[in-house]
Design a protein around this motif. Structure first.
Motif, PDB file in Angstrom:
ATOM      1  N   ILE A 170       0.486  -1.283   0.122  1.00  0.00           N
ATOM      2  CA  ILE A 170       0.004  -0.030  -0.257  1.00  0.00           C
ATOM      3  C   ILE A 170       1.084   0.881  -0.070  1.00  0.00           C
ATOM      4  N   VAL A 171       1.617   1.701   0.431  1.00  0.00           N
ATOM      5  CA  VAL A 171       2.615   2.080   0.646  1.00  0.00           C
ATOM      6  C   VAL A 171       3.241   2.762  -0.729  1.00  0.00           C
ATOM      7  N   SER A 354       4.674  12.168  10.006  1.00  0.00           N
ATOM      8  CA  SER A 354       4.404  11.934   9.096  1.00  0.00           C
ATOM      9  C   SER A 354       5.300  11.773   8.030  1.00  0.00           C
ATOM     10  N   ASN A 355       4.464  11.669   6.932  1.00  0.00           N
ATOM     11  CA  ASN A 355       5.921  12.244   5.761  1.00  0.00           C
ATOM     12  C   ASN A 355       4.822  13.115   4.949  1.00  0.00           C
ATOM     13  N   PHE A 356       3.657  13.343   5.060  1.00  0.00           N
ATOM     14  CA  PHE A 356       3.083  14.683   4.050  1.00  0.00           C
ATOM     15  C   PHE A 356       4.163  16.080   5.172  1.00  0.00           C
ATOM     16  N   CYS A 388      10.235  10.153   0.837  1.00  0.00           N
ATOM     17  CA  CYS A 388       9.147  10.612   2.115  1.00  0.00           C
ATOM     18  C   CYS A 388       7.948   9.619   2.279  1.00  0.00           C
ATOM     19  N   ALA A 389       7.685   8.639   1.014  1.00  0.00           N
ATOM     20  CA  ALA A 389       6.605   8.097   1.670  1.00  0.00           C
ATOM     21  C   ALA A 389       7.212   6.575   2.001  1.00  0.00           C
ATOM     22  N   SER A 390       9.308   6.181   2.485  1.00  0.00           N
ATOM     23  CA  SER A 390       9.283   5.053   2.593  1.00  0.00           C
ATOM     24  C   SER A 390       9.568   4.953   4.325  1.00  0.00           C
ATOM     25  N   ALA A 391       8.339   4.885   4.999  1.00  0.00           N
ATOM     26  CA  ALA A 391       8.561   5.034   6.324  1.00  0.00           C
ATOM     27  C   ALA A 391       7.275   3.695   7.079  1.00  0.00           C
ATOM     28  N   VAL A 426      16.209   1.970  -0.418  1.00  0.00           N
ATOM     29  CA  VAL A 426      15.771   3.225  -0.780  1.00  0.00           C
ATOM     30  C   VAL A 426      17.173   4.617  -0.894  1.00  0.00           C
ATOM     31  N   LEU A 427      17.764   4.195   0.094  1.00  0.00           N
ATOM     32  CA  LEU A 427      18.923   5.152   0.170  1.00  0.00           C
ATOM     33  C   LEU A 427      19.814   4.483  -0.836  1.00  0.00           C
TER      34      LEU A 427
END
Length: 437
Positions: A170-171, A354-356, A388-391, A426-427
């Motif tokens: 989903i992410v 939070s990513n936002f 920013c989404a990689s949480a 991701v990095l």
């Protein structure tokens, strides 16, 4: 040092930092930094496990004047808060009305009794759903199904694999459309991408990262799926199940349509999930006592604190300050080193505020810094959107992660083991994007 001694030490650290915040004449920036440290201890360790401890951040922020009651009220009336309430009630209804078993039976019918095929279908459908409904709505709908499917085997590793896999799907796939996350709208607006252009830009990299993350989870948990007898398919047994499905469908479709066509309609985005939750109560689908028990107040308290931290970080220009420090310490090593440092900072920030909120802090800074370096708009957009989404670790990171924590299916330690290597992946991917550009 034993567990009791460690907990005592952590409690003393939190008490000492709280006293320093309240008694010493510190600048707002230092106060913000100390609040982040308090959050790191209270959210990531068992030092203060109770819900009341999660409210320490907003309480300190109010006492210090870093936020007022109106700001806290905006957090409580935010769409994310109302979606959380709806999602907790939805998860309880899935269990109480056996809707999760109905969904499971239909998946097994479709897969001819193959648990493996049913699991793969769930992972793929979760990602596709998040592209068009937002990752919050997708998580509220798909996570209960994942928990039901994960429970059909004898090994709990099946459940952990599916629960985490659904949220990661989903992410990741929520990155590919404007409907998937408000972060995408913010970044695309700053880098001049339209809807189709954003999808074309993000889908190749997201596909690769998603495949790698699923392979990592498979290796980590080694799920053992089997062939089972094909059950009966779509069967409603009572009126309550039909009413519940109707309310859920109407709520999610309405929320998704408003999110696509009027993403700035904050009042509507808040009211629709609350109306859905109220409908559950008024139609007798869930009682007030059961509804109260279904809500994970600890997760809600963490998210309130996370959003308060985001407001404070924005007020004190934390993003600008962190970038300046990174440039000062790593600038002599070249621009790639600075970008590496910034990516690391964003990967940390997005777990806490939070990513936002993270995207709002760093997007204007990075766009203005990276563009003169000759980095293309596509590379900048990919870097911001994906990082920013990689949480993947803490419940404060995204509503989807908060729901996963609230389900109780996976412990914090397991999420750290599965999520931290993905952040490293991701990095590396983002460094390759920057170097190739």
């Amino acid at each position: 040092m034993g567990v009791a001694g460690l907990r005592t030490l952590l409690v003393c650290l939190v008490a000492g930092m709280s006293a320093a915040l309240l008694l010493l004449p510190l600048s707002p920036l230092v106060q913000c930094a100390l609040l982040f440290l308090v959050a790191a201890i209270t959210w990531c360790t068992p030092a203060l496990p109770h819900t009341s401890a999660m409210l320490l951040i907003p309480a300190l922020a109010l006492a210090l004047g870093l936020v007022d009651w109106a700001g806290v009220g905006q957090v409580l009336l935010s769409p994310i808060f109302s979606v959380f309430l709806f999602s907790f009630l939805l998860a309880a209804l899935f269990r109480d009305l056996a809707l999760d078993r109905i969904a499971l039976n239909n998946l097994l019918v479709w897969s001819s009794g193959s648990e493996r095929r049913a699991a793969v279908a769930l992972l793929i459908s979760s990602g596709l759903l998040s592209m068009w409904t937002s990752n919050t709505a997708a998580a509220s709908l798909m996570l209960p199904v994942a928990l039901a499917i994960g429970g059909m085997g004898q090994d709990s590793d099946n459940g952990r694999f599916l629960a985490i896999g659904v949220i990661y799907s989903i992410v990741y796939w929520g990155v590919t459309t404007f409907a998937g996350s408000k972060v995408n709208l913010l970044v695309a607006g700053a880098t001049d991408f339209d809807f189709v252009g954003w999808m074309a830009l993000t889908i190749p990299l997201v596909s690769l990262l998603w495949a790698l993350s699923m392979a990592w989870l498979w290796w980590l948990y080694r799920p053992r799926f089997a062939q089972v007898p094909v059950p009966a398919g779509w069967q409603w047994t009572n009126l309550k199940q039909s009413l519940a499905v109707a309310v859920v469908a109407l709520t999610l479709v309405s929320w998704a349509l408003v999110g696509i066509h009027r993403p700035d309609a904050r009042g509507l985005m808040t009211a629709i999930p609350l109306a859905g939750a109220l409908a559950f109560l008024l139609l007798g689908l869930i009682g007030p006592k059961r509804a109260w028990q279904a809500v994970n107040w600890r997760i809600l308290a963490i998210f309130v604190a996370s959003m308060v931290l985001g407001k404070i970080a924005s007020q004190v220009a934390l993003g600008q300050v962190l970038f300046q420090w990174t440039e000062q310490f790593l600038g002599q090593l070249g621009p790639i080193a600075v970008i590496l440092g910034v990516i690391l900072l964003v990967l940390v920030l997005t777990e806490f505020i939070s990513n936002f909120a993270t995207a709002a802090l760093v997007t204007p800074i990075l766009v203005s810094y990276l563009a003169p370096m000759g980095l293309g708009q596509g590379s900048i957009a990919l870097l911001l959107g994906v990082v920013c989404a990689s949480a993947f670790v803490l419940p404060s990171a995204t509503p989807a992660m908060g729901m996963l924590h609230a389900s109780g299916a996976v412990r914090q330690r397991e999420l750290s083991i599965s999520g931290l290597p993905l952040k490293l992946m991701v990095l590396v991917a983002m460094l390759l994007v920057v170097i190739r550009a």
